[in-house]
Design a protein around this motif. Structure first.
Motif, short mmCIF file in Angstrom:
data_model
loop_
_atom_site.label_atom_id
_atom_site.label_comp_id
_atom_site.label_asym_id
_atom_site.label_seq_id
_atom_site.Cartn_x
_atom_site.Cartn_y
_atom_site.Cartn_z
N GLN A 30 -3.96 -4.70 -6.21
CA GLN A 30 -4.16 -3.37 -5.08
C GLN A 30 -4.65 -2.16 -6.35
OE1 GLN A 30 -4.64 -2.33 -2.23
NE2 GLN A 30 -5.27 -5.19 -1.53
N ARG A 31 -3.83 -2.27 -7.04
CA ARG A 31 -2.56 -0.95 -7.61
C ARG A 31 -4.27 -0.38 -8.46
NH1 ARG A 31 1.99 -1.30 -11.57
NH2 ARG A 31 -0.10 -2.67 -12.87
N ASP A 43 1.26 4.05 -2.83
CA ASP A 43 0.82 5.64 -2.44
C ASP A 43 2.87 6.66 -2.68
OD1 ASP A 43 -1.79 4.73 -2.55
OD2 ASP A 43 -1.57 5.21 -0.39
N LYS A 85 -7.26 0.56 -6.58
CA LYS A 85 -6.69 1.89 -5.97
C LYS A 85 -7.28 2.62 -7.14
CE LYS A 85 -3.42 4.96 -3.99
NZ LYS A 85 -4.34 5.58 -3.39
N SER A 86 -7.12 2.83 -8.07
CA SER A 86 -7.26 3.28 -9.50
C SER A 86 -8.72 3.10 -9.48
CB SER A 86 -6.40 3.11 -10.78
OG SER A 86 -7.00 3.58 -12.22
N VAL A 90 1.04 -1.13 0.26
CA VAL A 90 0.02 -0.39 -0.05
C VAL A 90 0.69 1.27 -0.44
CG1 VAL A 90 -1.91 1.27 1.01
CG2 VAL A 90 -1.98 -1.37 1.38
N VAL A 143 -11.01 3.00 -7.22
CA VAL A 143 -11.95 3.98 -6.65
C VAL A 143 -11.51 5.93 -6.77
CG1 VAL A 143 -11.48 4.48 -4.20
CG2 VAL A 143 -11.35 2.35 -4.92
N ALA A 144 -10.13 5.43 -7.04
CA ALA A 144 -9.69 7.19 -7.88
C ALA A 144 -10.94 7.82 -8.86
CB ALA A 144 -8.44 7.08 -7.98
#
Length: 91
Positions: free
Chosen positions: A54-55, A26, A58-59, A22, A61-62
Motif C-alpha cells: 500500500q505504501r 496518511d 501510494k508513493s 490507509v 501514485v503520488a
C-alpha cells in the motif's frame, strides 16, 4: 506470556488492521491507534507485506500525479463538474 500471545491473529482481526493501514499511512490515526497498528505490523508478516505494498502504491501514485493534466482533459473535467453542479442546483 500467555498462550494467546503466540497465536496468529485471526482473519477478522487482520481485516480490522488492514482497514486502518490507509489511515496509518496518511498519519490520520491518533498516537494510541498508531501504537496498536505498529505492534500488529511487527507481529504479522502478511499484514506487513500488505502495508508495504500500500505504501509503495501510494508513493508511485503520488509521483505520477505530480504532472499536470493535459489542458484538453482539464477543460473536459471542469465542464463536467459545471454540468453536475447545474443539475444539483436545478434539482
Amino acid at each position: 506470556m500467555s498462550a494467546h500471545d503466540h497465536e496468529a491473529p485471526s482473519a477478522s482481526e487482520c481485516a480490522d488492521y488492514l482497514d486502518q493501514i490507509v489511515y496509518f499511512i496518511d498519519n490520520e490515526l491518533d498516537e494510541a491507534d498508531c501504537t496498536v497498528v505498529r505492534a500488529h505490523l511487527d507481529s504479522c508478516n502478511p499484514c506487513l507485506e500488505k502495508y508495504d505494498l500500500q505504501r509503495t502504491v501510494k508513493s508511485i501514485v503520488a509521483r505520477s500525479c505530480s504532472e499536470p493534466a493535459p489542458s484538453e482533459l482539464r477543460a473536459k473535467v471542469l465542464l463536467r463538474i459545471r454540468q453536475v453542479q447545474v443539475r444539483i442546483t436545478d434539482a
